[in-house]
Motif scaffolding. Structure first.
Motif, PDB file in Angstrom:
ATOM      1  N   GLU A  56       0.814  -1.224   0.000  1.00  0.00           N
ATOM      2  CA  GLU A  56       0.000   0.000   0.000  1.00  0.00           C
ATOM      3  C   GLU A  56       0.845   1.270   0.000  1.00  0.00           C
ATOM      4  O   GLU A  56       0.308   2.377  -0.050  1.00  0.00           O
ATOM      5  CB  GLU A  56      -0.929   0.006   1.220  1.00  0.00           C
ATOM      6  CG  GLU A  56      -0.256   0.363   2.550  1.00  0.00           C
ATOM      7  CD  GLU A  56       0.548  -0.787   3.149  1.00  0.00           C
ATOM      8  OE1 GLU A  56       1.062  -0.639   4.269  1.00  0.00           O
ATOM      9  OE2 GLU A  56       0.668  -1.844   2.474  1.00  0.00           O
ATOM     10  N   VAL A  57       2.163   1.130   0.035  1.00  0.00           N
ATOM     11  CA  VAL A  57       3.050   2.284   0.164  1.00  0.00           C
ATOM     12  C   VAL A  57       3.343   2.879  -1.214  1.00  0.00           C
ATOM     13  O   VAL A  57       3.673   2.161  -2.163  1.00  0.00           O
ATOM     14  CB  VAL A  57       4.373   1.873   0.850  1.00  0.00           C
ATOM     15  CG1 VAL A  57       5.323   3.064   0.922  1.00  0.00           C
ATOM     16  CG2 VAL A  57       4.089   1.322   2.242  1.00  0.00           C
ATOM     17  N   VAL A  58       3.228   4.207  -1.324  1.00  0.00           N
ATOM     18  CA  VAL A  58       3.570   4.910  -2.556  1.00  0.00           C
ATOM     19  C   VAL A  58       4.783   5.794  -2.280  1.00  0.00           C
ATOM     20  O   VAL A  58       5.005   6.255  -1.167  1.00  0.00           O
ATOM     21  CB  VAL A  58       2.391   5.756  -3.085  1.00  0.00           C
ATOM     22  CG1 VAL A  58       1.226   4.860  -3.446  1.00  0.00           C
ATOM     23  CG2 VAL A  58       1.964   6.801  -2.065  1.00  0.00           C
ATOM     24  N   MET A  59       5.571   6.038  -3.329  1.00  0.00           N
ATOM     25  CA  MET A  59       6.863   6.691  -3.155  1.00  0.00           C
ATOM     26  C   MET A  59       6.836   8.196  -3.363  1.00  0.00           C
ATOM     27  O   MET A  59       7.777   8.891  -2.965  1.00  0.00           O
ATOM     28  CB  MET A  59       7.888   6.070  -4.123  1.00  0.00           C
ATOM     29  CG  MET A  59       7.995   4.557  -4.018  1.00  0.00           C
ATOM     30  SD  MET A  59       8.236   4.018  -2.323  1.00  0.00           S
ATOM     31  CE  MET A  59       9.740   4.864  -1.947  1.00  0.00           C
ATOM     32  N   GLN A  60       5.800   8.715  -4.000  1.00  0.00           N
ATOM     33  CA  GLN A  60       5.776  10.148  -4.260  1.00  0.00           C
ATOM     34  C   GLN A  60       4.335  10.632  -4.395  1.00  0.00           C
ATOM     35  O   GLN A  60       3.418   9.841  -4.580  1.00  0.00           O
ATOM     36  CB  GLN A  60       6.569  10.490  -5.524  1.00  0.00           C
ATOM     37  CG  GLN A  60       6.101   9.759  -6.757  1.00  0.00           C
ATOM     38  CD  GLN A  60       7.012   9.991  -7.955  1.00  0.00           C
ATOM     39  OE1 GLN A  60       7.926  10.812  -7.888  1.00  0.00           O
ATOM     40  NE2 GLN A  60       6.786   9.272  -9.029  1.00  0.00           N
ATOM     41  N   GLY A  61       4.190  11.945  -4.280  1.00  0.00           N
ATOM     42  CA  GLY A  61       2.874  12.535  -4.450  1.00  0.00           C
ATOM     43  C   GLY A  61       1.979  12.360  -3.234  1.00  0.00           C
ATOM     44  O   GLY A  61       2.384  11.859  -2.187  1.00  0.00           O
ATOM     45  N   VAL A  62       0.743  12.804  -3.382  1.00  0.00           N
ATOM     46  CA  VAL A  62      -0.260  12.698  -2.323  1.00  0.00           C
ATOM     47  C   VAL A  62      -0.987  11.372  -2.488  1.00  0.00           C
ATOM     48  O   VAL A  62      -1.570  11.109  -3.542  1.00  0.00           O
ATOM     49  CB  VAL A  62      -1.254  13.872  -2.388  1.00  0.00           C
ATOM     50  CG1 VAL A  62      -2.316  13.734  -1.309  1.00  0.00           C
ATOM     51  CG2 VAL A  62      -0.515  15.208  -2.253  1.00  0.00           C
ATOM     52  N   PRO A  63      -0.968  10.496  -1.480  1.00  0.00           N
ATOM     53  CA  PRO A  63      -1.579   9.166  -1.639  1.00  0.00           C
ATOM     54  C   PRO A  63      -3.106   9.224  -1.688  1.00  0.00           C
ATOM     55  O   PRO A  63      -3.735  10.085  -1.073  1.00  0.00           O
ATOM     56  CB  PRO A  63      -1.089   8.415  -0.398  1.00  0.00           C
ATOM     57  CG  PRO A  63      -0.820   9.475   0.616  1.00  0.00           C
ATOM     58  CD  PRO A  63      -0.336  10.670  -0.156  1.00  0.00           C
TER      59      PRO A  63
END
Length: 460
Positions: free
Chosen positions: A203-210
């Motif tokens: 569920e983890v994203v590396m950039q931006g607003v999740p």
């Protein structure tokens, strides 16, 4: 070391049918001591110059030859022999009296060269036959160049065998430059733990607003820096999903594929998430399948309770941090800091005391780690310190270690400094009267409050 289980014993992390899943957690103090006692200092070894910064030197650095090892020019200009005017010859030719050849800064002084005439002090002219001559002019001073002027003599910095840097120092950039000048490619330094990060979570994203259901990565930005502050060497990071096969494969991979890393097996693998006991938490099972043992399996503290420390048969330690950011940082300070200190020849991190600026109710059976801010010399719990929050920790002055029986207003409570913060200031006695000043804001006739004041309500 714990004894190996017998053939009928359950593998650690793999509950047997009908087995009670409850176990006795370590206390906060026990967990710190267990992590420190589990490790032995890493022996000294050679490391490349680019990885030696900040390390303790174990062997003297001595000059392997004269430094510099040849006479060279300190200026762009002309190598000359005797007084001018000078007849020009090819570079590298042995110079007879009244001869000169071009030279650049750092260039080898040719045989017969006695001095260097700077470019700005030289003028090209012609003799009566039209042949080129070199004469002084421009910015030249009378008598320039003197014998030896603008020549860096061989051995003027050090002679072969001279001590350049003694053992025992902490290497700084200048030390590394001296070692390079002396011809060293690697240095013998005190052992220091190499730490690899294994970051999990589909569920983890590396950039931006999740988006809803996704969360922004925080560990990849903070953990390498904190590992360095705690005395470890960040050795790269790997990201995996939530399947057991990914967990097992990542823990089996001894040498991480990290071009920027030292290219050596990690001494410690720090994982994030997977320390609970749900169907997607695989750390204990993977450790068991690899033949490892659990050193710490849960700590009676909040936040950070499901922290795990394991040792694998190849000597690597696996430190399992909870998936919530604040809980992970508290687990890292509780278990990771002592472990890295022991591996790196250090001592158990200090715990000091601060005066509590508020009443903290008991929480039987559990130590609470509370980031605090100092206000008028007293520690008040910071706001925004839920297990998944980082805002309160970012502005904290340290962490209070609140015992299960709670803390009274003004009572001294154990505390530790944050890896990136200054040492905990020695608290003053809150009951000790303050020196009087020439002014007061208290209304005449209004009695002063007795005892310490609860400052926690003043914090946002």
């Amino acid at each position: 070391m714990t004894e190996a289980p017998g053939p009928e014993a359950a593998s650690p992390g793999l509950p047997q049918e009908g087995q009670d899943h409850h176990h006795l957690d370590h206390t906060w103090q026990e967990a710190r001591q267990a992590a420190f006692d589990a490790a032995t200092p890493i022996p000294p070894g050679p490391v490349p110059l680019q990885h030696a910064l900040g390390r303790k030197l174990e062997e003297d650095i001595a000059a392997r030859q004269d430094m510099p090892h040849y006479a060279s020019s300190a200026m762009d200009g002309w190598a000359v022999n005797g007084s001018g005017p000078w007849i020009l010859v090819e570079p590298g030719t042995r110079l007879a009296p009244h001869q000169a050849s071009p030279i650049v800064t750092g260039g080898v002084i040719p045989p017969g060269g006695k001095a260097v005439l700077r470019s700005e002090s030289a003028v090209l002219a012609e003799d009566e036959d039209g042949l080129p001559l070199l004469v002084t002019g421009g910015t030249a001073r009378p008598g320039e160049p003197r014998n030896g002027q603008h020549v860096r003599r061989a051995g003027e910095e050090a002679h072969e065998g001279d001590l350049l840097v003694p053992s025992g120092v902490i290497l700084n950039p200048a030390h590394l430059a001296v070692a390079a000048l002396a011809g060293y490619d690697e240095l013998q330094v005190q052992g220091k733990p190499l730490v690899r990060l294994l970051l999990t979570g589909a569920e983890v994203v590396m950039q931006g607003v999740p988006e809803p259901g996704k969360v922004r990565d925080t560990f990849g930005h903070q953990l390498p820096a904190v590992v360095g502050m705690l005395g470890g060497i960040p050795g790269g990071q790997q990201r995996i999903g939530d399947s057991y096969e990914e967990w097992l494969g990542a823990l089996e991979d001894v040498v991480p594929d990290d071009p920027a890393g030292p290219g050596q097996p990690a001494d410690v693998v720090i994982t994030t998430g997977g320390t609970g006991r749900s169907g997607t938490d695989h750390l204990r099972r993977a450790v068991a399948e690899l033949g490892g043992r659990l050193v710490v399996d849960g700590v009676a503290m909040r936040p950070g309770h499901p922290a795990v420390l394991a040792e694998l048969p190849d000597g690597r330690f696996v430190l399992g941090l909870p998936g919530n950011p604040l809980a992970a940082m508290m687990a890292l300070c509780t278990i990771g800091a002592p472990l890295l200190a022991a591996l790196g020849h250090g001592t158990l991190p200090a715990v000091q005391e601060v005066a509590s600026g508020t009443l903290i109710e008991p929480d039987p059976g559990r130590t609470r780690l509370m980031p605090f801010r100092l206000l008028y010399g007293m520690a008040a719990p910071a706001q925004h310190t839920g297990p998944g929050m980082m805002r309160g920790l970012a502005t904290a002055d340290g962490v209070m270690v609140v015992p299960p029986h709670g803390v009274q207003l003004g009572e001294q409570v154990p505390a530790f400094a944050l890896p990136w913060g200054p040492p905990i200031a020695v608290s003053t006695d809150p009951d000790k009267p303050k020196p009087r000043s020439g002014r007061t804001s208290r209304q005449a006739g209004k009695p002063a409050p007795k005892g310490p004041v609860d400052w926690s309500a003043l914090l946002d």
